[in-house]
Motif scaffolding. Structure first.
Motif, PDB file in Angstrom:
ATOM      1  N   UNK A   1      -4.535   9.890 -18.453  1.00 39.28           N
ATOM      2  CA  UNK A   1      -4.478  11.076 -17.605  1.00 39.28           C
ATOM      3  C   UNK A   1      -5.857  11.727 -17.582  1.00 39.28           C
ATOM      4  N   UNK A   2      -6.276  12.158 -16.417  1.00 41.53           N
ATOM      5  CA  UNK A   2      -7.568  12.811 -16.260  1.00 41.53           C
ATOM      6  C   UNK A   2      -7.416  14.289 -16.622  1.00 41.53           C
ATOM      7  N   UNK A   3      -7.863  14.659 -17.819  1.00 43.78           N
ATOM      8  CA  UNK A   3      -7.672  16.015 -18.318  1.00 43.78           C
ATOM      9  C   UNK A   3      -8.397  17.069 -17.494  1.00 43.78           C
TER      10      UNK A   3
ATOM     11  N   UNK B   1       4.671  -2.513  -7.992  1.00 46.30           N
ATOM     12  CA  UNK B   1       4.945  -1.150  -7.569  1.00 46.30           C
ATOM     13  C   UNK B   1       4.206  -0.123  -8.417  1.00 46.30           C
ATOM     14  N   UNK B   2       4.230  -0.313  -9.744  1.00 46.09           N
ATOM     15  CA  UNK B   2       3.521   0.603 -10.632  1.00 46.09           C
ATOM     16  C   UNK B   2       2.019   0.539 -10.372  1.00 46.09           C
ATOM     17  N   UNK B   3       1.510  -0.645 -10.101  1.00 46.71           N
ATOM     18  CA  UNK B   3       0.084  -0.790  -9.793  1.00 46.71           C
ATOM     19  C   UNK B   3      -0.307   0.046  -8.574  1.00 46.71           C
ATOM     20  N   UNK B   4       0.547   0.031  -7.544  1.00 46.63           N
ATOM     21  CA  UNK B   4       0.263   0.813  -6.343  1.00 46.63           C
ATOM     22  C   UNK B   4       0.296   2.310  -6.637  1.00 46.63           C
TER      23      UNK B   4
ATOM     24  N   UNK C   1       0.853  -1.177   0.000  1.00 45.13           N
ATOM     25  CA  UNK C   1       0.000   0.000   0.000  1.00 45.13           C
ATOM     26  C   UNK C   1       0.897   1.237   0.000  1.00 45.13           C
ATOM     27  N   UNK C   2       0.891   1.977  -1.107  1.00 45.68           N
ATOM     28  CA  UNK C   2       1.810   3.101  -1.247  1.00 45.68           C
ATOM     29  C   UNK C   2       1.489   4.228  -0.277  1.00 45.68           C
TER      30      UNK C   2
ATOM     31  N   UNK D   1      -5.180   7.213  -9.100  1.00 49.48           N
ATOM     32  CA  UNK D   1      -6.613   7.114  -9.390  1.00 49.48           C
ATOM     33  C   UNK D   1      -7.432   7.642  -8.212  1.00 49.48           C
ATOM     34  N   UNK D   2      -7.030   7.290  -7.001  1.00 48.76           N
ATOM     35  CA  UNK D   2      -7.703   7.765  -5.796  1.00 48.76           C
ATOM     36  C   UNK D   2      -7.618   9.280  -5.681  1.00 48.76           C
TER      37      UNK D   2
END
Length: 318
Positions: free
Chosen positions: A312-314, A289-292, A205-206, A298-299
């Motif tokens: 990317x969320x513009x 690691x990239x998934x975390x 959990x990052x 995303x959160x």
């Protein structure tokens, strides 16, 4: 413990296979260039380090186990992997040389290279029934089964032995049950797998992991005795580098997605672009690691996921 070496630290994995020989029967083949760690060494006036004799691509020179105290009864931190005769032999000889018994075994977390040797140690010592094994168990988490009696310690619990006072700090991230241990007399920290002597580590959990790194900064240790790798003599700079690396990795992912707005990028695409030159055996670890990082982004609303494709969320303002 499963370390993943980043592009910043690839000097530790480049090159051909070499034979890592520690002496006293503690030798195996490894695929990294790493500083030599003796099988047994005094790392301070109160701390002996006994190397776990289990070097590998994942455990570096091997698991570091530590004997803490100055009297006839001492505390062992971590136990290495199961069924490593060289380690048990070295530990036994160290106990005989310094004339002490082990009264407590504190386990930093559930990974086998830290808890796996407990039963072998208990079978070796003469006070098996009196020696207590301790591990933190997070609330609302399923109990794991062990082949030895275990006691559950609390966050901020203290342990006292002649010459040493140890305090437990819960540091989730690498695992949910992970702890670091602070030696008050020397302002020294046993960091287990939260911070390594070489390279970087993985995390479940990052968000929790970053909080744990910041907790270590607050403790302000004078030295760090890691679960793997060399003693860290410049701990604040070292931990800040860990934090900086995570921030840089996050920025790298964001920039990659912003630079390719029309390209469908899966998690594997991102991993392969970032980790172009690491050994294939470590790609699975890099993937975690990239998934975390992606989950955290995303959160935070920075990226979005559509049918296993990341963008990317513009609408997000950096």
């Amino acid at each position: 413990m499963l370390p993943i070496f980043t592009t910043r630290s690839q000097r530790f994995i480049k090159g051909s296979i070499f034979e890592y020989k520690s002496g006293r029967g503690c030798s195996r083949i490894s695929k990294m260039f790493l500083p030599h760690i003796p099988p047994v060494s005094n790392v301070s006036s109160r701390v002996l380090r006994v190397l776990g004799c289990n070097p590998s691509l994942y455990t570096l020179q091997g698991s570091n186990t530590y004997i803490v105290g100055t009297g006839h009864s001492r505390i062992l931190i971590d136990s290495g992997e199961p069924n490593i005769p060289e380690y048990i032999k070295n530990l036994k000889e160290t106990m005989e040389k310094y004339k002490f018994k082990i009264e407590h075994i504190i386990v930093s977390h559930w990974h086998e290279d830290h808890i796996g040797g407990v039963k072998n140690i208990l079978d070796m010592i003469s006070n098996k029934n009196e020696c207590k094994v301790w591990k933190l168990h997070p609330e609302n988490e399923k109990l794991r089964e062990y082949n030895f009696p275990i006691n559950f310690m609390k966050d901020h619990q203290e342990f006292h032995t002649e010459g040493a006072t140890l305090k437990i700090y819960h540091t989730p991230g690498h695992t949910t049950d992970h702890v670091v241990i602070f030696l008050d007399e020397e302002k020294a920290l046993f960091s287990a797998d939260c911070v390594l002597g070489e390279g970087t580590t993985i995390f479940e959990n990052l968000e929790d992991y970053m909080k744990s790194l910041n907790l270590i900064l607050q403790l302000n240790p004078a030295v760090i005795f890691p679960g793997h790798g060399s003693v860290i003599q410049n701990p604040i700079r070292h931990v800040n580098n860990y934090i900086r690396h995570r921030v840089e990795r996050e920025k790298q992912i964001i920039q990659m997605l912003r630079d390719h707005p029309l390209q469908a990028m899966t998690k594997s695409d991102i991993v392969n672009k970032i980790y172009e030159s690491i050994p294939k055996g470590l790609l699975k670890v890099a993937d975690r690691g990239i998934e975390q990082h992606l989950i955290k982004l995303q959160k935070d609303g920075v990226v979005i996921k559509i049918d296993n494709v990341w963008k990317f969320n513009n609408s997000f303002s950096l």
